[in-house]
Scaffold this motif. Sequence first.
Motif, mmCIF file in Angstrom:
data_model
loop_
_atom_site.group_PDB
_atom_site.id
_atom_site.type_symbol
_atom_site.label_atom_id
_atom_site.label_comp_id
_atom_site.label_asym_id
_atom_site.label_seq_id
_atom_site.Cartn_x
_atom_site.Cartn_y
_atom_site.Cartn_z
ATOM 1 N N TRP A 43 0.846 -1.204 0.000
ATOM 2 C CA TRP A 43 0.000 0.000 0.000
ATOM 3 C C TRP A 43 0.877 1.248 0.000
ATOM 4 O O TRP A 43 0.612 2.204 -0.742
ATOM 5 C CB TRP A 43 -0.896 -0.045 1.235
ATOM 6 C CG TRP A 43 -1.662 1.206 1.526
ATOM 7 C CD1 TRP A 43 -2.814 1.633 0.934
ATOM 8 C CD2 TRP A 43 -1.333 2.207 2.517
ATOM 9 N NE1 TRP A 43 -3.223 2.829 1.485
ATOM 10 C CE2 TRP A 43 -2.327 3.202 2.456
ATOM 11 C CE3 TRP A 43 -0.299 2.344 3.443
ATOM 12 C CZ2 TRP A 43 -2.332 4.323 3.291
ATOM 13 C CZ3 TRP A 43 -0.287 3.464 4.273
ATOM 14 C CH2 TRP A 43 -1.289 4.423 4.190
ATOM 15 N N ASP A 47 0.167 2.642 -3.582
ATOM 16 C CA ASP A 47 -1.131 3.315 -3.491
ATOM 17 C C ASP A 47 -1.100 4.701 -2.846
ATOM 18 O O ASP A 47 -1.816 5.591 -3.272
ATOM 19 C CB ASP A 47 -2.120 2.458 -2.693
ATOM 20 C CG ASP A 47 -2.483 1.164 -3.385
ATOM 21 O OD1 ASP A 47 -2.416 1.126 -4.625
ATOM 22 O OD2 ASP A 47 -2.827 0.192 -2.693
ATOM 23 N N HIS A 85 -4.486 -2.481 -8.612
ATOM 24 C CA HIS A 85 -4.923 -2.897 -7.277
ATOM 25 C C HIS A 85 -6.439 -2.823 -7.245
ATOM 26 O O HIS A 85 -7.026 -1.764 -7.462
ATOM 27 C CB HIS A 85 -4.318 -1.961 -6.223
ATOM 28 C CG HIS A 85 -4.542 -2.422 -4.819
ATOM 29 N ND1 HIS A 85 -4.160 -1.687 -3.722
ATOM 30 C CD2 HIS A 85 -5.123 -3.547 -4.320
ATOM 31 C CE1 HIS A 85 -4.482 -2.341 -2.609
ATOM 32 N NE2 HIS A 85 -5.076 -3.469 -2.966
ATOM 33 N N LYS A 167 -9.192 6.601 -5.803
ATOM 34 C CA LYS A 167 -9.024 6.745 -4.356
ATOM 35 C C LYS A 167 -10.266 6.281 -3.594
ATOM 36 O O LYS A 167 -10.179 5.854 -2.436
ATOM 37 C CB LYS A 167 -8.677 8.189 -4.008
ATOM 38 C CG LYS A 167 -7.238 8.573 -4.361
ATOM 39 C CD LYS A 167 -6.911 9.982 -3.934
ATOM 40 C CE LYS A 167 -5.424 10.278 -4.104
ATOM 41 N NZ LYS A 167 -4.959 10.106 -5.475
ATOM 42 N N LEU A 170 -9.844 2.602 -3.314
ATOM 43 C CA LEU A 170 -8.882 2.290 -2.252
ATOM 44 C C LEU A 170 -9.531 2.368 -0.878
ATOM 45 O O LEU A 170 -9.283 1.522 -0.014
ATOM 46 C CB LEU A 170 -7.688 3.253 -2.316
ATOM 47 C CG LEU A 170 -6.723 3.071 -3.482
ATOM 48 C CD1 LEU A 170 -5.637 4.148 -3.427
ATOM 49 C CD2 LEU A 170 -6.091 1.686 -3.466
#
Length: 204
Positions: A43, A47, A85, A167, A170
Amino acid sequence: KKVKTPKVIKKIKKAKKEFFGFIGSIHEDDPFYERYMAAFIEWYLFDRDLSGQDMPPVRLYYRKHAKAFSEEENRVYANLARVRHSLFLIKKVYKDALLIQDLYDHEKINIEHEIQTVGFSKGDIFEAIVVPFGDQYTFTKSFFFHPKEAKSLILAEMKRIANLDFKILLKSMMKFRRFRLKLDRYPHVNPLQIYNEKEFNRHA
């Protein structure tokens, strides 16, 4: 004289506090400790945008140093900068390959590079990072399989956030990861007591 902690260490500690502050704490003697630490590292690398930057470390490093890379290094980092992801649905399981569908954009992907398909079942939903490898795809080391009882909740959420900013995806994955950690800690609890809409929306 007190030695100052390097900036990078401070940044990692801050990120670690952010990550585990959201999904829940883990301890070194937890049987799942290494899996969640691997998830944190991935992450952080792939990310989480660095403070003052518009991209995470791997992409920033590639952008800054690409001109100095060898052809092979350029190929490796270009692939790492294009990881995917997401939450995936397993469509088919072969002896040495998987056909999965990205639940965010519905694209189907064949995973053929260095894949052990034991433990994968058609219909499973899992979180993973897919990495391009030449003309094939492979996974990083971090996987989070979600229980079949959570399928309707996950599909509904993925439908809700379709075509929205990455986002948001995520954030949704972090919520489901928090549920997965709670289920790992309390494996005898009915998954529906953890994976439910009320709990999901409570942490909006």
